[in-house]
Motif scaffolding. Structure first.
Motif, PDB file in Angstrom:
ATOM      1  N   ARG A 129       0.840  -1.212   0.000  1.00 17.38           N
ATOM      2  CA  ARG A 129       0.000   0.000   0.000  1.00 17.38           C
ATOM      3  C   ARG A 129       0.871   1.257   0.000  1.00 17.38           C
ATOM      4  O   ARG A 129       0.577   2.219  -0.707  1.00 17.38           O
ATOM      5  N   ASN A 130       1.936   1.262   0.765  1.00 17.92           N
ATOM      6  CA  ASN A 130       2.830   2.415   0.772  1.00 17.92           C
ATOM      7  C   ASN A 130       3.457   2.620  -0.595  1.00 17.92           C
ATOM      8  O   ASN A 130       3.580   3.756  -1.061  1.00 17.92           O
ATOM      9  N   GLU A 131       3.870   1.552  -1.223  1.00 11.33           N
ATOM     10  CA  GLU A 131       4.444   1.653  -2.569  1.00 11.33           C
ATOM     11  C   GLU A 131       3.418   2.232  -3.538  1.00 11.33           C
ATOM     12  O   GLU A 131       3.738   3.088  -4.358  1.00 11.33           O
ATOM     13  N   ASP A 132       2.183   1.781  -3.410  1.00  8.31           N
ATOM     14  CA  ASP A 132       1.087   2.284  -4.241  1.00  8.31           C
ATOM     15  C   ASP A 132       0.897   3.794  -4.059  1.00  8.31           C
ATOM     16  O   ASP A 132       0.812   4.545  -5.024  1.00  8.31           O
ATOM     17  N   ILE A 133       0.832   4.203  -2.810  1.00 11.00           N
ATOM     18  CA  ILE A 133       0.578   5.615  -2.492  1.00 11.00           C
ATOM     19  C   ILE A 133       1.715   6.501  -2.976  1.00 11.00           C
ATOM     20  O   ILE A 133       1.485   7.554  -3.558  1.00 11.00           O
ATOM     21  N   PHE A 134       2.949   6.073  -2.741  1.00  9.51           N
ATOM     22  CA  PHE A 134       4.102   6.914  -3.033  1.00  9.51           C
ATOM     23  C   PHE A 134       4.659   6.737  -4.442  1.00  9.51           C
ATOM     24  O   PHE A 134       5.639   7.388  -4.796  1.00  9.51           O
ATOM     25  N   SER A 135       4.018   5.902  -5.239  1.00  8.60           N
ATOM     26  CA  SER A 135       4.536   5.658  -6.591  1.00  8.60           C
ATOM     27  C   SER A 135       4.501   6.915  -7.467  1.00  8.60           C
ATOM     28  O   SER A 135       5.227   6.986  -8.454  1.00  8.60           O
ATOM     29  N   CYS A 136       3.727   7.898  -7.091  1.00  9.09           N
ATOM     30  CA  CYS A 136       3.660   9.136  -7.867  1.00  9.09           C
ATOM     31  C   CYS A 136       4.821  10.085  -7.532  1.00  9.09           C
ATOM     32  O   CYS A 136       4.973  11.123  -8.173  1.00  9.09           O
ATOM     33  N   LEU A 137       5.635   9.719  -6.536  1.00  9.43           N
ATOM     34  CA  LEU A 137       6.773  10.554  -6.130  1.00  9.43           C
ATOM     35  C   LEU A 137       8.083   9.895  -6.540  1.00  9.43           C
ATOM     36  O   LEU A 137       8.201   8.670  -6.514  1.00  9.43           O
ATOM     37  N   SER A 138       9.058  10.722  -6.853  1.00 11.19           N
ATOM     38  CA  SER A 138      10.398  10.202  -7.139  1.00 11.19           C
ATOM     39  C   SER A 138      11.040   9.770  -5.818  1.00 11.19           C
ATOM     40  O   SER A 138      10.560  10.118  -4.728  1.00 11.19           O
ATOM     41  N   SER A 139      12.151   9.043  -5.908  1.00 16.53           N
ATOM     42  CA  SER A 139      12.888   8.631  -4.707  1.00 16.53           C
ATOM     43  C   SER A 139      13.293   9.844  -3.876  1.00 16.53           C
ATOM     44  O   SER A 139      13.189   9.836  -2.649  1.00 16.53           O
ATOM     45  N   LYS A 140      13.752  10.888  -4.551  1.00 18.87           N
ATOM     46  CA  LYS A 140      14.163  12.106  -3.853  1.00 18.87           C
ATOM     47  C   LYS A 140      12.966  12.752  -3.145  1.00 18.87           C
ATOM     48  O   LYS A 140      13.077  13.178  -1.990  1.00 18.87           O
ATOM     49  N   GLU A 141      11.831  12.804  -3.814  1.00 15.27           N
ATOM     50  CA  GLU A 141      10.638  13.400  -3.204  1.00 15.27           C
ATOM     51  C   GLU A 141      10.161  12.575  -2.006  1.00 15.27           C
ATOM     52  O   GLU A 141       9.722  13.135  -1.003  1.00 15.27           O
ATOM     53  N   ARG A 142      10.242  11.257  -2.110  1.00 14.93           N
ATOM     54  CA  ARG A 142       9.854  10.393  -0.984  1.00 14.93           C
ATOM     55  C   ARG A 142      10.733  10.682   0.227  1.00 14.93           C
ATOM     56  O   ARG A 142      10.249  10.780   1.348  1.00 14.93           O
ATOM     57  N   LEU A 143      12.030  10.789  -0.005  1.00 16.71           N
ATOM     58  CA  LEU A 143      12.964  11.091   1.074  1.00 16.71           C
ATOM     59  C   LEU A 143      12.654  12.452   1.697  1.00 16.71           C
ATOM     60  O   LEU A 143      12.598  12.592   2.923  1.00 16.71           O
ATOM     61  N   GLN A 144      12.423  13.457   0.855  1.00 17.78           N
ATOM     62  CA  GLN A 144      12.113  14.806   1.355  1.00 17.78           C
ATOM     63  C   GLN A 144      10.814  14.796   2.149  1.00 17.78           C
ATOM     64  O   GLN A 144      10.738  15.403   3.228  1.00 17.78           O
ATOM     65  N   LEU A 145       9.787  14.129   1.621  1.00 17.22           N
ATOM     66  CA  LEU A 145       8.515  14.070   2.326  1.00 17.22           C
ATOM     67  C   LEU A 145       8.685  13.374   3.669  1.00 17.22           C
ATOM     68  O   LEU A 145       8.171  13.845   4.691  1.00 17.22           O
ATOM     69  N   GLY A 146       9.423  12.277   3.695  1.00 17.52           N
ATOM     70  CA  GLY A 146       9.677  11.568   4.949  1.00 17.52           C
ATOM     71  C   GLY A 146      10.351  12.454   5.974  1.00 17.52           C
ATOM     72  O   GLY A 146       9.973  12.470   7.152  1.00 17.52           O
ATOM     73  N   GLU A 147      11.350  13.208   5.536  1.00 14.88           N
ATOM     74  CA  GLU A 147      12.053  14.114   6.447  1.00 14.88           C
ATOM     75  C   GLU A 147      11.122  15.215   6.949  1.00 14.88           C
ATOM     76  O   GLU A 147      11.151  15.572   8.137  1.00 14.88           O
ATOM     77  N   MET A 148      10.302  15.754   6.068  1.00 17.29           N
ATOM     78  CA  MET A 148       9.370  16.810   6.488  1.00 17.29           C
ATOM     79  C   MET A 148       8.324  16.263   7.450  1.00 17.29           C
ATOM     80  O   MET A 148       7.988  16.924   8.450  1.00 17.29           O
ATOM     81  N   LEU A 149       7.820  15.073   7.189  1.00 18.71           N
ATOM     82  CA  LEU A 149       6.844  14.480   8.097  1.00 18.71           C
ATOM     83  C   LEU A 149       7.470  14.207   9.463  1.00 18.71           C
ATOM     84  O   LEU A 149       6.824  14.449  10.491  1.00 18.71           O
TER      85      LEU A 149
END
Length: 158
Positions: A129-149
């Protein structure tokens, strides 16, 4: 129309607040509700579990041994919800509920062998499910979002 201040001077008009759907809290809640709805359907269809039990199983599997209070905190449920879900998992044979050695009135929750197998299935569904949700983000964006969260969570816990 300009409004008057307490001193009688004109003040600029108050600006309208942003639309509700532009607030971060609204958007985070919306993402949460949308993902919960889908996750709930998947847990029920594939594992026969209500979402609360699946969350508790994931929390116990990751953080055991847990008291009911700790389970509630880790699963993001209130104590009553966590207690009912834990009891349902005990009745399914997925969780041991033992008397706490440190709190005479408390219990300690851990996974049984069958609970461990179900926990592994739950974790695979969560990963999918996480892969599904975050598939619209690049690896860099996923990392940035994780850090911001992480920063937002730490700030909200202050």
């Amino acid at each position: 129309m300009a409004r008057k201040t307490s001193a009688g001077a004109s003040a600029p008009p108050l600006s309208a607040p942003p639309a509700l759907d532009q607030f971060l809290t609204y958007r985070l809640h919306l993402v949460s509700k949308l993902t919960d709805r889908h996750s709930s359907d998947v847990y029920a269809r594939e594992l026969g579990l209500p979402v609360g039990e699946a969350r508790c199983l994931a929390a116990i599997g990751n953080f055991a041994p847990l008291s009911v209070n700790d389970l509630a905190a880790k699963a993001n449920l209130n104590k009553g919800q966590a207690s009912r879900a834990a009891q349902a998992l005990v009745e399914r044979g997925c969780v041991y509920k033992l008397a706490s050695e440190v709190d005479g009135r408390g219990v300690v929750l851990t996974l049984t062998k069958s609970g461990t197998g179900l926990y592994e299935q739950v974790m695979r569904l969560i990963a999918r499910r996480n892969e599904d949700i975050f598939s619209c983000l690049s690896s860099k964006e996923r990392l940035q979002l994780g850090e911001m969260l992480d920063r937002l969570i730490a700030h909200a816990r202050r």
